[in-house]
Structure formats: structure tokens, C-alpha cells
Motif scaffolding. Structure first.
Motif, mmCIF file in Angstrom:
data_model
loop_
_atom_site.group_PDB
_atom_site.id
_atom_site.type_symbol
_atom_site.label_atom_id
_atom_site.label_comp_id
_atom_site.label_asym_id
_atom_site.label_seq_id
_atom_site.Cartn_x
_atom_site.Cartn_y
_atom_site.Cartn_z
ATOM 1 N N GLY A 46 11.028 14.774 12.051
ATOM 2 C CA GLY A 46 11.711 14.346 13.271
ATOM 3 C C GLY A 46 12.220 15.474 14.135
ATOM 4 N N ASN A 47 12.012 16.724 13.728
ATOM 5 C CA ASN A 47 12.438 17.879 14.524
ATOM 6 C C ASN A 47 11.303 18.265 15.462
ATOM 7 O OD1 ASN A 47 13.383 20.241 15.613
ATOM 8 N ND2 ASN A 47 13.783 21.261 13.658
ATOM 9 N N PHE A 48 11.410 17.873 16.731
ATOM 10 C CA PHE A 48 10.332 18.132 17.680
ATOM 11 C C PHE A 48 10.579 19.390 18.514
ATOM 12 C CE2 PHE A 48 13.293 15.216 19.738
ATOM 13 C CZ PHE A 48 13.522 15.829 20.960
ATOM 14 N N LEU A 49 11.480 20.262 18.060
ATOM 15 C CA LEU A 49 11.756 21.505 18.778
ATOM 16 C C LEU A 49 11.011 22.695 18.188
ATOM 17 C CD1 LEU A 49 15.606 21.215 19.422
ATOM 18 C CD2 LEU A 49 13.745 20.853 21.040
ATOM 19 N N ILE A 50 10.084 22.450 17.291
ATOM 20 C CA ILE A 50 9.363 23.539 16.637
ATOM 21 C C ILE A 50 8.046 23.790 17.365
ATOM 22 C CG2 ILE A 50 8.309 24.338 14.496
ATOM 23 C CD1 ILE A 50 11.378 24.192 14.515
ATOM 24 N N GLY A 51 7.866 25.044 17.794
ATOM 25 C CA GLY A 51 6.653 25.436 18.502
ATOM 26 C C GLY A 51 6.064 26.703 17.922
ATOM 27 N N VAL A 52 5.143 27.304 18.664
ATOM 28 C CA VAL A 52 4.420 28.491 18.216
ATOM 29 C C VAL A 52 5.002 29.722 18.891
ATOM 30 C CG1 VAL A 52 2.174 29.621 18.047
ATOM 31 C CG2 VAL A 52 2.335 27.122 17.926
ATOM 32 N N GLY A 53 5.368 30.721 18.084
ATOM 33 C CA GLY A 53 5.883 31.979 18.608
ATOM 34 C C GLY A 53 4.961 33.133 18.289
ATOM 35 N N ALA A 54 5.450 34.337 18.514
ATOM 36 C CA ALA A 54 4.627 35.527 18.304
ATOM 37 C C ALA A 54 4.364 35.800 16.833
ATOM 38 C CB ALA A 54 5.300 36.740 18.944
ATOM 39 N N GLU A 55 5.289 35.388 15.957
ATOM 40 C CA GLU A 55 5.153 35.701 14.537
ATOM 41 C C GLU A 55 5.058 34.460 13.665
ATOM 42 O OE1 GLU A 55 8.408 38.201 13.551
ATOM 43 O OE2 GLU A 55 7.800 39.827 14.903
ATOM 44 N N GLY A 56 4.991 33.305 14.268
ATOM 45 C CA GLY A 56 4.918 32.061 13.505
ATOM 46 C C GLY A 56 5.604 30.945 14.264
ATOM 47 N N ILE A 57 6.113 29.962 13.528
ATOM 48 C CA ILE A 57 6.779 28.853 14.197
ATOM 49 C C ILE A 57 8.183 29.281 14.630
ATOM 50 C CG2 ILE A 57 5.451 27.128 12.937
ATOM 51 C CD1 ILE A 57 7.897 26.650 11.171
ATOM 52 N N ILE A 58 8.643 28.703 15.733
ATOM 53 C CA ILE A 58 9.963 29.021 16.277
ATOM 54 C C ILE A 58 10.665 27.736 16.671
ATOM 55 C CG2 ILE A 58 9.289 31.289 17.166
ATOM 56 C CD1 ILE A 58 9.069 29.967 19.956
ATOM 57 N N ASN A 59 11.977 27.817 16.789
ATOM 58 C CA ASN A 59 12.765 26.737 17.361
ATOM 59 C C ASN A 59 12.904 27.030 18.852
ATOM 60 O OD1 ASN A 59 15.129 25.228 18.355
ATOM 61 N ND2 ASN A 59 15.419 24.659 16.207
ATOM 62 N N VAL A 60 12.243 26.240 19.677
ATOM 63 C CA VAL A 60 12.197 26.544 21.106
ATOM 64 C C VAL A 60 13.568 26.411 21.756
ATOM 65 C CG1 VAL A 60 9.783 25.863 21.262
ATOM 66 C CG2 VAL A 60 11.559 24.172 21.719
ATOM 67 N N GLY A 61 14.446 25.603 21.158
ATOM 68 C CA GLY A 61 15.796 25.499 21.695
ATOM 69 C C GLY A 61 16.563 26.792 21.523
ATOM 70 N N HIS A 62 16.399 27.434 20.362
ATOM 71 C CA HIS A 62 17.075 28.710 20.118
ATOM 72 C C HIS A 62 16.439 29.839 20.921
ATOM 73 C CE1 HIS A 62 18.354 26.984 15.940
ATOM 74 N NE2 HIS A 62 19.060 26.485 16.942
ATOM 75 N N GLU A 63 15.122 29.792 21.078
ATOM 76 C CA GLU A 63 14.417 30.867 21.782
ATOM 77 C C GLU A 63 14.407 30.669 23.297
ATOM 78 O OE1 GLU A 63 13.304 33.541 20.309
ATOM 79 O OE2 GLU A 63 13.849 32.824 18.308
ATOM 80 N N GLY A 64 14.782 29.492 23.762
ATOM 81 C CA GLY A 64 14.815 29.238 25.202
ATOM 82 C C GLY A 64 13.446 29.125 25.835
ATOM 83 N N VAL A 65 12.530 28.421 25.193
ATOM 84 C CA VAL A 65 11.176 28.233 25.722
ATOM 85 C C VAL A 65 11.056 26.795 26.216
ATOM 86 C CG1 VAL A 65 8.709 28.408 25.257
ATOM 87 C CG2 VAL A 65 10.315 29.907 24.056
ATOM 88 N N TRP A 66 10.999 26.640 27.542
ATOM 89 C CA TRP A 66 11.018 25.305 28.130
ATOM 90 C C TRP A 66 9.927 25.162 29.179
ATOM 91 C CZ3 TRP A 66 14.315 22.302 25.534
ATOM 92 C CH2 TRP A 66 15.403 22.901 24.902
ATOM 93 N N ASP A 67 9.522 23.929 29.397
ATOM 94 C CA ASP A 67 8.622 23.562 30.492
ATOM 95 C C ASP A 67 9.319 22.508 31.341
ATOM 96 O OD1 ASP A 67 6.490 25.200 29.698
ATOM 97 O OD2 ASP A 67 5.756 23.681 28.296
ATOM 98 N N THR A 68 8.975 22.462 32.616
ATOM 99 C CA THR A 68 9.541 21.408 33.456
ATOM 100 C C THR A 68 8.816 20.096 33.170
ATOM 101 O OG1 THR A 68 8.031 21.838 35.301
ATOM 102 C CG2 THR A 68 10.102 23.064 35.264
ATOM 103 N N LEU A 69 9.581 19.032 33.120
ATOM 104 C CA LEU A 69 8.994 17.718 32.863
ATOM 105 C C LEU A 69 8.011 17.342 33.965
ATOM 106 C CD1 LEU A 69 8.848 15.020 31.334
ATOM 107 C CD2 LEU A 69 10.858 14.276 32.636
ATOM 108 N N MET A 70 8.335 17.682 35.205
ATOM 109 C CA MET A 70 7.478 17.308 36.326
ATOM 110 C C MET A 70 6.101 17.957 36.210
ATOM 111 S SD MET A 70 8.084 17.933 40.412
ATOM 112 C CE MET A 70 9.391 16.728 40.485
ATOM 113 N N ALA A 71 6.057 19.259 35.920
ATOM 114 C CA ALA A 71 4.773 19.951 35.829
ATOM 115 C C ALA A 71 3.945 19.436 34.661
ATOM 116 C CB ALA A 71 4.998 21.458 35.695
#
Length: 527
Positions: free
Chosen positions: A474-499
Motif C-alpha cells: 500500500g506504499n505508493f511513494l516508492i520509485g526508482v532512484g540513482a542507486e535503487g528504490i527511493i521514497n519520492v516524498g523524502h527525495e522530493g520527486v514530483w510530477d504535476t497531475l495536469m501534465a
């Protein structure tokens, strides 16, 4: 063809592009879809290595013979020579996405390719084409309806937008991302209207070669690279502007012409008449109040002397694109001769701003609806400036979107994995074509974070297994980083909903259109 709908267990696994021998036994309409899939796959293979912040760059040789190093999908697509109609169709959709949102070009191409590949598998498994289209449309609607539920952050009306713009500007071609992000954020914030709205044209971008990225700055009004040619270099109050897409001097005839002169007196008379004509044209410009002339072309010395006489600033633009942009900003046409414009451009002042060894020409206004600030970029190389310029435009477009819809969704492939889980969970409970389409759509979405992992040089199977495991909890904040998986909330990686929503619509519309194609008709080439 057998109209029986296969179960999910009977579906073939994702395969590499199929050779033509595998098309045997299929109807003619299905073969057209498969040929479109092959064309789109070829296009996607060009774009795929450039996807994401760790994507690679390509050396492009443009139609003009210029060599450009870029990793931006929009620039690559413009340079490609395409023949297959499906590839043309996809490029048009991707370029429209870039024009509307400034981002998501690669996403559109790669998602379209993945969805068409899944459509091919369903088609070969026996799903009728009409049912395939309806089922994909249902899966698309489900994905778009679920997308807003992932928007867990939003930009406040009085909040510094730097944190939201950083991940959209921090591309693999950008150095000093922190500094430039703050510069763009300050420019956008200061250029807002009184009601809090924002228009992208209120912020200009000017790239000046030389210096270092830390010397990039903000200038009031619209700044452009250009050359002041005469002795008059400043208009401080009430500038009236004319734009000339021609030499600033005697007109060159469109057709070859020869002056027939029989004596020295004829030559003197010819020269005098030419000089009188030029002086008349310059005096007419001055009589109309024109005190700034921007020229894309050669500057004649005698004509420049006349311009100095009438206290006129003459600026030589570096490109026709600059002149076209000024025409849009000022609302005045480009002139092909030294004639007064019916509607000249107007601004408060025009002057040169020194920046190190170089300088910029600044047009400044005091009214709303005009460029308020310009981000002036400095850099040692043209390639570096191009990358920074593209990143700045991405940041400006992103802020414009956030002013319309402040919601942000997780980046780095986290949103795609979350949607894939939702569609898989629902698809496994559905029977018939819709269930198959939901599962196929989920597989297509998972291909995007997989590409991010590949471009980052990671072990794809390990990354995808870890991401899937965490998303299942249920944790949908996990994405791909430079060295493996990252928490995008902690790393500040966001996309605009509109785009992201527009990119989803663009990709799925291309797929739904191509699924309905029953024949490719090529007009006979002339000649």
C-alpha cells in the motif's frame, strides 16, 4: 478468426517485436495494426535511452547541418525523418503534449509503444478488434479516474514553488539545478498577476554564451541577445519599435537587375536617387515615431548614419526566431522593407545591460500583460546553454500548470506502479475483455519504471521486485532512484497531475485510434 475470449492464463507473455512470419494466419486488418506496432516500436527504441533523469543523450545532425547534443525527446522527434503513418501520428501527439505542458514527450511515446505491444498480444490470442478497443477504453477511463487519488501534495497559493519545480528541472543535462530552480521560482512568483494567476509569456528566457551558470540572473522586461549598431543606444521613455526581416539599407531586387549607365553623370544621378530614397524611407520611419528598429539582416553604413541622425536605435538580431518572438510580444508584423508599420510595437524603454564581457538588449514595460522578467542564462558552451534553457522552460510550464491545478503526484515511476497495482487488482476480478485489458494496461505501465531502472544502470529485476513488494503493502511513494528504490516524498520527486493526465490521454488516444485502422492508404508521390 475465433471469437472466443481467452482467459488471462492463456495470454502470451510480453515478447520482442515479431517478425513478419508471425503475421501469417491473421486478417488484413490485424496485420495493419501489427505494422503500426512495429513502426511505433522503432520510434520508441530511439527515445527509450533518453527517458528519465539518468537518460543518455544523442548527437543530432539537423536538416541545416548543425550538430546538436540533446537528450530531450521533443528535439529528437523533430529531427527524425519518418515514413510510416503510425509513427507520424505518434510524433504529432507527443509534440502536442510538449507544446501544451512542456513535458511528458517520452512518456507518451513509451506508453503508446507498450500499450500497442499488449494490444498485439491480445489480438493474437484471439480477442476481436472491436472488443479490444472497448476494453482498452474502459481501462483508460479507470486509470484516469484513479490518478487524482495519488495526488497527496499540492502547492499552496503563498508557498515558495522551488521544491515543486526542482524535480521537473533537474534533468541529466542540467548543472547547478538548485540555483537555476530558485531563479525560475523567483521569476514566476514575481510575474504573477494581482489575482494570483500566472501566464507563461510573462517570463522570458535569454541565453548568453560566456561566463558560468552561477552568473545567470533576472532582468526586468524582455532581454535578448543582440548587437547595438549605431551611436544611439538607449531610449529611456516611450520606445516605438519596428521589426525588419530584411537588410537595413537599399533593397535587393528579387530578380536580377542591371542598371544601364552611359556616362559618369548617369552613375552620379543613380547613386543620388538611391540615397534620396533611403533617406526618405528613414525619415518616414522617424515621422511615424519609430525610434527603435530591430533588424534581421545586414546593416548598411549610410543607412545607419541616417538612423543616428534621426535618433533611432538600431539593433541587429541574432536569429529570425528572435524577431518572430518579438513580433508576438509587441503585436507588430515583420516588415520586408523599410516601410513604417501600421501598428508599431511600444514599450517604456530600451537599453543595453552589461553582463560581464557580453550584454543583453532589454525591452522594459510598465503595464501588465507584457514580459515582466527575463531569466538570463550564462554558460561556457552552447550545448550546456541549450540544456539549461530547456530546463527553464520546463520549470515555467510546470508553474503555469500548478497555478491552474496545484496537485502533485509521485514521480520516478511511483505513480505508474501504483496505477498498475490498482488495475491488476481490479482486472483479476473482472471477466471477459475488460479483465484482460486491465491486466494488459498494468503490464504496459510497469514498463516505464523498468525503463527508468535500465537507464540508471540498475539490476532491473531486483528493482522491479522490490518496488512491487512495497507497492503491494500500500506504499505508493516508492520509485526508482540513482542507486535503487527511493521514497519520492523524502527525495522530493514530483510530477504535476495536469501534465501526467494529459500525457495519459494523449498516449491512449493514439492507441485507440490505431486499433480502429483497417487499412493504410498511401497517396502516390508526385514526380
Amino acid at each position: 478468426m475465433d471469437s472466443r475470449v481467452p482467459s488471462a492464463l492463456e495470454l502470451p507473455q510480453p515478447l520482442e517485436p515479431h517478425p513478419r512470419d508471425s503475421w501469417r494466419g491473421l486478417g488484413e486488418e490485424e496485420q495493419h495494426l501489427l505494422s503500426s506496432t512495429a513502426a511505433v516500436q522503432t520510434l520508441a527504441n530511439v527515445i527509450r535511452p533518453c527517458y528519465g533523469p539518468h537518460g543518455r543523450q544523442k548527437l543530432l545532425v539537423t536538416a541545416k547541418g548543425e550538430t546538436v547534443c540533446t537528450g530531450h525527446a521533443a528535439a529528437i522527434l523533430r529531427a527524425l525523418e519518418l515514413e510510416h503513418p503510425a509513427a507520424w501520428f505518434l510524433r504529432e501527439a507527443a509534440q502536442t503534449q510538449a507544446e501544451n505542458t512542456g513535458d511528458g514527450t517520452s512518456f507518451v511515446v513509451l506508453l503508446t509503444e507498450a500499450l500497442l505491444e499488449q494490444a498485439e498480444h491480445l489480438l493474437k490470442a484471439g480477442l476481436p478488434r472491436s472488443q479490444l478497443r472497448e476494453a482498452f477504453a474502459a481501462a483508460t477511463a479507470e486509470a484516469l479516474s484513479a490518478l487524482p487519488s495519488l495526488a497527496i501534495r499540492s502547492l499552496g497559493p503563498l508557498e515558495d514553488p522551488s521544491w515543486a519545480l526542482y524535480s521537473m528541472m533537474n534533468t541529466h543535462a542540467l548543472s547547478h539545478a538548485d540555483y537555476l530552480t530558485k531563479l525560475v521560482a523567483n521569476a514566476c512568483w514575481a510575474s504573477r498577476e494581482l489575482d494570483g494567476s500566472f501566464r507563461a509569456e510573462r517570463v522570458g528566457v535569454c541565453a548568453l554564451q560566456g561566463g558560468s551558470p552561477e552568473e545567470s540572473c533576472l532582468l526586468p522586461g524582455l532581454a535578448m541577445a543582440g548587437k547595438l549598431c549605431g551611436q544611439i543606444t538607449t531610449v529611456l521613455n516611450g520606445a516605438t519599435v519596428a521589426l525588419f526581416a530584411c537588410p537595413f539599407g537599399p533593397a535587393s531586387p528579387n530578380a536580377p537587375a542591371t542598371a544601364r549607365l552611359s556616362s559618369p553623370a548617369d552613375l552620379a544621378k543613380f547613386r543620388k536617387g538611391n540615397e534620396q530614397l533611403i533617406e526618405k524611407q528613414v525619415s518616414q520611419l522617424a515621422a511615424m515615431g519609430i525610434n527603435v528598429a530591430v533588424v534581421w539582416g545586414d546593416i548598411d553604413e549610410k543607412t545607419l548614419t541616417l538612423a543616428d541622425k534621426y535618433r533611432m536605435v538600431v539593433i541587429q538580431a541574432r536569429s529570425r526566431a528572435q524577431l518572430i518572438y518579438l513580433s508576438e510580444v509587441f503585436g507588430t508584423p515583420l516588415l520586408t522593407g523599410l516601410l513604417p508599420p501600421q501598428k508599431p510595437g511600444r514599450c517604456q524603454s530600451v537599453y543595453r545591460q552589461e553582463l560581464g564581457e557580453d550584454g543583453a538588449i532589454v525591452f522594459e514595460w510598465e503595464c501588465t500583460g507584457t514580459p515582466a522578467l527575463t531569466v538570463v542564462l550564462r554558460g561556457a558552451t552552447i550545448q550546456g546553454l541549450r540544456g539549461a534553457e530547456q530546463a527553464v522552460y520546463h520549470g515555467i510550464d510546470a508553474y503555469f500548470q500548478l497555478c491552474q491545478d496545484p496537485r502533485l503526484i509521485p514521480g520516478a515511476g511511483a505513480t505508474e506502479m501504483a496505477l498498475a497495482k490498482m488495475l491488476s487488482d481490479k482486472g483479476s476480478k473482472l471477466e471477459g475483455p475488460n479483465g484482460l485489458a486491465f491486466l494488459a494496461f498494468a503490464r504496459a505501465l510497469r514498463s516505464l519504471p523498468k525503463t527508468l531502472a535500465e537507464n540508471a544502470g540498475l539490476v532491473v529485476s531486483d528493482v522491479m521486485a522490490k518496488m512491487s513488494g512495497v507497492h503491494q503493502t500500500g506504499n505508493f511513494l516508492i520509485g526508482v532512484g540513482a542507486e535503487g528504490i527511493i521514497n519520492v516524498g523524502h527525495e522530493g520527486v514530483w510530477d504535476t497531475l495536469m501534465a501526467k493526465a494529459q500525457a495519459f490521454r494523449a498516449a491512449t488516444e493514439v492507441v485507440l485510434e490505431l486499433v480502429t485502422v483497417d487499412e493504410i492508404v498511401m497517396a502516390k508521390k508526385s514526380g
